[in-house]
Design a protein around this motif. Structure first.
Motif, PDB file in Angstrom:
ATOM      1  N   CYS A  52       0.827  -1.209   0.000  1.00 49.76           N
ATOM      2  CA  CYS A  52       0.000   0.000   0.000  1.00 49.76           C
ATOM      3  C   CYS A  52       0.861   1.259   0.000  1.00 49.76           C
ATOM      4  CB  CYS A  52      -0.901   0.040   1.230  1.00 49.76           C
ATOM      5  SG  CYS A  52      -2.105  -1.280   1.352  1.00 49.76           S
ATOM      6  N   PHE A  53       0.241   2.356  -0.439  1.00 47.77           N
ATOM      7  CA  PHE A  53       0.815   3.689  -0.335  1.00 47.77           C
ATOM      8  C   PHE A  53      -0.217   4.587   0.326  1.00 47.77           C
ATOM      9  CE2 PHE A  53       0.983   7.954  -2.475  1.00 47.77           C
ATOM     10  CZ  PHE A  53       2.020   8.450  -1.697  1.00 47.77           C
ATOM     11  N   ARG A  54       0.198   5.282   1.392  1.00 45.96           N
ATOM     12  CA  ARG A  54      -0.656   6.260   2.080  1.00 45.96           C
ATOM     13  C   ARG A  54      -0.012   7.618   1.875  1.00 45.96           C
ATOM     14  NH1 ARG A  54      -1.051   5.423   8.177  1.00 45.96           N
ATOM     15  NH2 ARG A  54       0.841   6.624   8.139  1.00 45.96           N
ATOM     16  N   ASN A  55      -0.712   8.513   1.189  1.00 48.56           N
ATOM     17  CA  ASN A  55      -0.078   9.775   0.791  1.00 48.56           C
ATOM     18  C   ASN A  55       0.080  10.772   1.933  1.00 48.56           C
ATOM     19  OD1 ASN A  55      -2.694  10.816   1.009  1.00 48.56           O
ATOM     20  ND2 ASN A  55      -2.756  11.604  -1.070  1.00 48.56           N
ATOM     21  N   HIS A  56      -0.670  10.662   3.010  1.00 51.20           N
ATOM     22  CA  HIS A  56      -0.470  11.551   4.155  1.00 51.20           C
ATOM     23  C   HIS A  56       0.597  10.924   5.057  1.00 51.20           C
ATOM     24  CE1 HIS A  56      -1.323  14.615   7.106  1.00 51.20           C
ATOM     25  NE2 HIS A  56      -1.383  13.675   8.027  1.00 51.20           N
ATOM     26  N   GLY A  57       1.741  11.528   5.126  1.00 53.97           N
ATOM     27  CA  GLY A  57       2.841  10.983   5.907  1.00 53.97           C
ATOM     28  C   GLY A  57       3.803  10.158   5.080  1.00 53.97           C
ATOM     29  N   ASP A  58       3.470   9.958   3.807  1.00 54.80           N
ATOM     30  CA  ASP A  58       4.384   9.293   2.861  1.00 54.80           C
ATOM     31  C   ASP A  58       4.767   7.886   3.316  1.00 54.80           C
ATOM     32  OD1 ASP A  58       4.262  11.855   1.771  1.00 54.80           O
ATOM     33  OD2 ASP A  58       6.219  12.427   2.502  1.00 54.80           O
ATOM     34  N   HIS A  59       3.776   7.068   3.608  1.00 57.12           N
ATOM     35  CA  HIS A  59       4.008   5.705   4.073  1.00 57.12           C
ATOM     36  C   HIS A  59       3.814   4.697   2.944  1.00 57.12           C
ATOM     37  CE1 HIS A  59       4.138   6.342   8.487  1.00 57.12           C
ATOM     38  NE2 HIS A  59       3.529   7.463   8.149  1.00 57.12           N
ATOM     39  N   VAL A  60       4.729   3.747   2.850  1.00 59.81           N
ATOM     40  CA  VAL A  60       4.623   2.601   1.954  1.00 59.81           C
ATOM     41  C   VAL A  60       4.665   1.367   2.851  1.00 59.81           C
ATOM     42  CG1 VAL A  60       5.701   1.334   0.063  1.00 59.81           C
ATOM     43  CG2 VAL A  60       5.767   3.836   0.069  1.00 59.81           C
ATOM     44  N   THR A  61       3.755   0.417   2.615  1.00 62.76           N
ATOM     45  CA  THR A  61       3.703  -0.768   3.465  1.00 62.76           C
ATOM     46  C   THR A  61       3.852  -2.046   2.639  1.00 62.76           C
ATOM     47  OG1 THR A  61       1.289  -0.912   3.343  1.00 62.76           O
ATOM     48  CG2 THR A  61       2.213   0.350   5.167  1.00 62.76           C
ATOM     49  N   ALA A  62       4.311  -3.087   3.310  1.00 66.33           N
ATOM     50  CA  ALA A  62       4.414  -4.423   2.724  1.00 66.33           C
ATOM     51  C   ALA A  62       3.867  -5.405   3.747  1.00 66.33           C
ATOM     52  CB  ALA A  62       5.866  -4.745   2.394  1.00 66.33           C
ATOM     53  N   TYR A  63       2.843  -6.167   3.352  1.00 60.85           N
ATOM     54  CA  TYR A  63       2.224  -7.130   4.260  1.00 60.85           C
ATOM     55  C   TYR A  63       2.303  -8.522   3.649  1.00 60.85           C
ATOM     56  CZ  TYR A  63      -1.117  -9.756   6.963  1.00 60.85           C
ATOM     57  OH  TYR A  63      -1.704 -10.716   7.742  1.00 60.85           O
ATOM     58  N   ASP A  64       2.882  -9.449   4.377  1.00 58.13           N
ATOM     59  CA  ASP A  64       3.026 -10.835   3.945  1.00 58.13           C
ATOM     60  C   ASP A  64       1.933 -11.670   4.595  1.00 58.13           C
ATOM     61  OD1 ASP A  64       3.871 -13.380   3.249  1.00 58.13           O
ATOM     62  OD2 ASP A  64       5.920 -13.096   3.927  1.00 58.13           O
ATOM     63  N   GLY A  65       1.185 -12.418   3.795  1.00 57.38           N
ATOM     64  CA  GLY A  65       0.085 -13.202   4.319  1.00 57.38           C
ATOM     65  C   GLY A  65       0.474 -14.540   4.926  1.00 57.38           C
ATOM     66  N   TYR A  66       1.709 -14.999   4.687  1.00 60.02           N
ATOM     67  CA  TYR A  66       2.105 -16.337   5.154  1.00 60.02           C
ATOM     68  C   TYR A  66       3.528 -16.345   5.695  1.00 60.02           C
ATOM     69  CZ  TYR A  66      -1.878 -17.879   2.397  1.00 60.02           C
ATOM     70  OH  TYR A  66      -3.134 -18.037   1.898  1.00 60.02           O
ATOM     71  N   ALA A  67       3.773 -17.177   6.690  1.00 55.20           N
ATOM     72  CA  ALA A  67       5.124 -17.413   7.204  1.00 55.20           C
ATOM     73  C   ALA A  67       5.693 -18.625   6.471  1.00 55.20           C
ATOM     74  CB  ALA A  67       5.091 -17.646   8.707  1.00 55.20           C
ATOM     75  N   ASP A  68       5.980 -18.436   5.168  1.00 58.82           N
ATOM     76  CA  ASP A  68       6.415 -19.553   4.320  1.00 58.82           C
ATOM     77  C   ASP A  68       7.838 -19.380   3.794  1.00 58.82           C
ATOM     78  OD1 ASP A  68       6.032 -17.479   2.567  1.00 58.82           O
ATOM     79  OD2 ASP A  68       4.567 -18.512   1.311  1.00 58.82           O
ATOM     80  N   GLY A  69       8.567 -18.405   4.333  1.00 64.48           N
ATOM     81  CA  GLY A  69       9.928 -18.156   3.870  1.00 64.48           C
ATOM     82  C   GLY A  69      10.017 -17.136   2.744  1.00 64.48           C
ATOM     83  N   LYS A  70       8.905 -16.897   2.049  1.00 64.24           N
ATOM     84  CA  LYS A  70       8.881 -15.864   1.008  1.00 64.24           C
ATOM     85  C   LYS A  70       8.529 -14.532   1.677  1.00 64.24           C
ATOM     86  CE  LYS A  70       7.390 -19.040  -2.608  1.00 64.24           C
ATOM     87  NZ  LYS A  70       7.003 -20.220  -1.816  1.00 64.24           N
ATOM     88  N   HIS A  71       8.757 -13.436   0.971  1.00 69.72           N
ATOM     89  CA  HIS A  71       8.404 -12.140   1.534  1.00 69.72           C
ATOM     90  C   HIS A  71       7.822 -11.222   0.466  1.00 69.72           C
ATOM     91  CE1 HIS A  71      12.582 -11.468   0.167  1.00 69.72           C
ATOM     92  NE2 HIS A  71      12.180 -10.228  -0.043  1.00 69.72           N
ATOM     93  N   ILE A  72       7.150 -10.198   0.926  1.00 64.95           N
ATOM     94  CA  ILE A  72       6.538  -9.185   0.064  1.00 64.95           C
ATOM     95  C   ILE A  72       7.410  -7.945   0.073  1.00 64.95           C
ATOM     96  CG2 ILE A  72       4.543  -7.636  -0.199  1.00 64.95           C
ATOM     97  CD1 ILE A  72       3.886 -10.496  -0.961  1.00 64.95           C
ATOM     98  N   ARG A  73       7.603  -7.383  -1.127  1.00 59.36           N
ATOM     99  CA  ARG A  73       8.331  -6.118  -1.263  1.00 59.36           C
ATOM    100  C   ARG A  73       7.469  -5.171  -2.084  1.00 59.36           C
ATOM    101  NH1 ARG A  73      14.174  -5.588  -4.126  1.00 59.36           N
ATOM    102  NH2 ARG A  73      12.995  -5.044  -5.979  1.00 59.36           N
TER     103      ARG A  73
END
Length: 109
Positions: free
Chosen positions: A28-49
């Motif tokens: 996600c991108f939140r324009n107030h405060g300039d935040h970018v987020t990455a959320y991973d749905g599983y603890a499977d060794g892969k990651h979200i960028r």
């Protein structure tokens, strides 16, 4: 599951990523405060960028820690610029799947 792009709230845009028919994570991108987020749905060794790029030439990436859950990255961006972003599923440094770029969205406006 296909990639789903949506406006999550005023000033917040998100991309839900699916891989091999299942939900993998969200960026996600939140324009107030300039935040970018990455959320991973599983603890499977892969990651979200979540990769981002501004219309004035700045770019970066917010990466979750590789376990289920998310990270919030706070950047200081120009308030009159625009940002586009994409979400990647990675296994270590190897790209597994990507959504493609989405945007440009106003920063701080």
């Amino acid at each position: 599951m296909t990639t789903k792009v949506h406006k999550a709230a005023p000033g917040v845009w998100c991309i839900d990523m699916g891989y091999k028919g299942e939900y993998s994570g969200t960026g996600c991108f939140r324009n107030h405060g300039d935040h970018v987020t990455a959320y991973d749905g599983y603890a499977d060794g892969k990651h979200i960028r979540t990769d981002w790029h501004t219309d004035y030439g700045r770019d970066g990436a917010c990466t979750d820690g590789g376990d289920a859950g998310g990270d919030d990255c706070n950047y200081d961006m120009r308030e009159n610029g625009y940002l586009k972003f994409q979400v990647e599923l990675r296994n270590g440094s190897k790209l597994v799947h990507e959504t493609g770029w989405y945007g440009y969205h106003p920063i701080g406006q």
